[in-house]
Motif scaffolding. Structure first.
Motif, short mmCIF file in Angstrom:
data_model
loop_
_atom_site.label_atom_id
_atom_site.label_comp_id
_atom_site.label_asym_id
_atom_site.label_seq_id
_atom_site.Cartn_x
_atom_site.Cartn_y
_atom_site.Cartn_z
N GLU A 52 0.84 -1.21 0.00
CA GLU A 52 0.00 0.00 0.00
C GLU A 52 0.87 1.25 0.00
OE1 GLU A 52 -2.06 -3.49 1.41
OE2 GLU A 52 -0.30 -2.55 2.27
N GLN A 53 1.90 1.28 0.83
CA GLN A 53 2.81 2.43 0.85
C GLN A 53 3.51 2.58 -0.49
OE1 GLN A 53 5.14 1.04 4.15
NE2 GLN A 53 4.14 2.39 5.63
N GLN A 54 3.92 1.47 -1.05
CA GLN A 54 4.60 1.49 -2.35
C GLN A 54 3.70 2.12 -3.41
OE1 GLN A 54 4.86 -2.07 -4.96
NE2 GLN A 54 7.07 -1.91 -4.51
N ALA A 55 2.43 1.72 -3.46
CA ALA A 55 1.50 2.26 -4.45
C ALA A 55 1.39 3.78 -4.30
CB ALA A 55 0.13 1.60 -4.30
N ALA A 60 2.75 9.06 -6.45
CA ALA A 60 3.06 10.45 -6.14
C ALA A 60 4.38 10.91 -6.76
CB ALA A 60 3.13 10.65 -4.62
N GLU A 61 5.38 10.02 -6.83
CA GLU A 61 6.72 10.38 -7.29
C GLU A 61 7.29 9.31 -8.23
OE1 GLU A 61 8.15 13.19 -6.61
OE2 GLU A 61 7.26 13.92 -4.75
N PRO A 62 6.69 9.14 -9.43
CA PRO A 62 7.14 8.06 -10.31
C PRO A 62 8.56 8.23 -10.85
CG PRO A 62 5.55 9.47 -11.43
CD PRO A 62 5.58 9.90 -9.98
N GLU A 63 9.11 9.42 -10.80
CA GLU A 63 10.50 9.61 -11.24
C GLU A 63 11.49 9.22 -10.16
OE1 GLU A 63 11.46 13.18 -13.22
OE2 GLU A 63 9.83 12.98 -14.64
N ILE A 64 11.01 9.07 -8.92
CA ILE A 64 11.88 8.69 -7.80
C ILE A 64 11.72 7.22 -7.44
CG2 ILE A 64 12.41 9.10 -5.35
CD1 ILE A 64 11.40 11.99 -5.76
N PHE A 65 10.49 6.74 -7.40
CA PHE A 65 10.20 5.40 -6.90
C PHE A 65 9.66 4.48 -7.99
CE2 PHE A 65 9.48 8.26 -3.25
CZ PHE A 65 10.39 7.73 -2.35
N ARG A 66 10.02 3.19 -7.87
CA ARG A 66 9.45 2.15 -8.74
C ARG A 66 9.49 0.83 -7.96
NH1 ARG A 66 14.39 0.84 -13.00
NH2 ARG A 66 15.58 -0.39 -11.50
N PRO A 67 8.54 -0.06 -8.21
CA PRO A 67 8.61 -1.37 -7.56
C PRO A 67 9.85 -2.12 -8.03
CG PRO A 67 6.43 -0.99 -8.50
CD PRO A 67 7.32 0.10 -9.01
N VAL A 68 10.51 -2.83 -7.13
CA VAL A 68 11.60 -3.72 -7.51
C VAL A 68 11.00 -4.77 -8.44
CG1 VAL A 68 13.19 -5.49 -6.63
CG2 VAL A 68 12.94 -3.31 -5.42
N PRO A 69 11.65 -5.11 -9.54
CA PRO A 69 11.09 -6.12 -10.44
C PRO A 69 10.90 -7.47 -9.75
CG PRO A 69 12.88 -4.92 -11.52
CD PRO A 69 12.90 -4.51 -10.06
N GLY A 70 9.86 -8.18 -10.12
CA GLY A 70 9.62 -9.53 -9.62
C GLY A 70 8.85 -9.58 -8.31
N GLY A 71 8.98 -10.70 -7.65
CA GLY A 71 8.23 -10.98 -6.43
C GLY A 71 8.53 -10.04 -5.28
N GLY A 73 9.22 -6.92 -5.42
CA GLY A 73 8.46 -5.70 -5.66
C GLY A 73 6.99 -5.84 -5.34
N LYS A 74 6.43 -7.00 -5.62
CA LYS A 74 5.02 -7.24 -5.29
C LYS A 74 4.80 -7.21 -3.80
CE LYS A 74 4.09 -9.80 -9.47
NZ LYS A 74 3.86 -11.10 -10.08
N GLY A 75 5.84 -7.54 -3.03
CA GLY A 75 5.75 -7.51 -1.57
C GLY A 75 6.01 -6.13 -0.97
N GLY A 76 6.35 -5.15 -1.80
CA GLY A 76 6.56 -3.78 -1.32
C GLY A 76 7.97 -3.25 -1.46
N SER A 77 8.94 -4.09 -1.82
CA SER A 77 10.30 -3.59 -2.01
C SER A 77 10.30 -2.58 -3.15
CB SER A 77 11.26 -4.74 -2.31
OG SER A 77 11.40 -5.56 -1.17
#
Length: 115
Positions: A52-55, A60-71, A73-77
């Protein structure tokens, strides 16, 4: 933001120590990693957020943050692009990640409860 500033900011949080994990610097609370430097390369850091925090931060800041690729990232990394992150945004993300780790009981605590 530089790797040095990321390191300083992470280490300024309560009870944080620096370690190493798979050849990268990591930051821990109670021996649990909440952030790393150098993944996937020297231009990035990583913070362990909730999904939820990741989303929220990615939207809000797509140029700064992105999900880590793979599983992971799905867990919030969440990767942090160091060159784009400012001090306030980075401190907020590191604080959330550190708080997430501090709020979870350790594996030994969970194992004792099952006994």
């Amino acid at each position: 933001m530089s790797a040095t500033r990321f390191r300083r900011t992470a280490l300024s949080l309560p009870e944080v120590i620096e370690g190493a994990h798979h050849g990268t610097a990591d930051f821990r609370v109670g021996n649990r990693i909440f952030a790393t430097l150098g993944y996937p390369d020297k231009d990035w850091g990583m913070v362990k957020l909730t999904p939820e925090q990741q989303a929220i931060v990615v939207e809000a800041e797509p140029e700064i943050f992105r999900p880590v690729p793979g599983g992971w990232g799905k867990g919030g990394s969440t990767n942090v692009r160091l060159a784009k992150a400012d001090q306030v945004t980075l401190r907020s993300a590191l604080t959330m990640a550190g708080d997430n780790i501090a709020a979870k009981p350790s594996k030994t605590t969970r194992a004792k409860k099952r006994s």
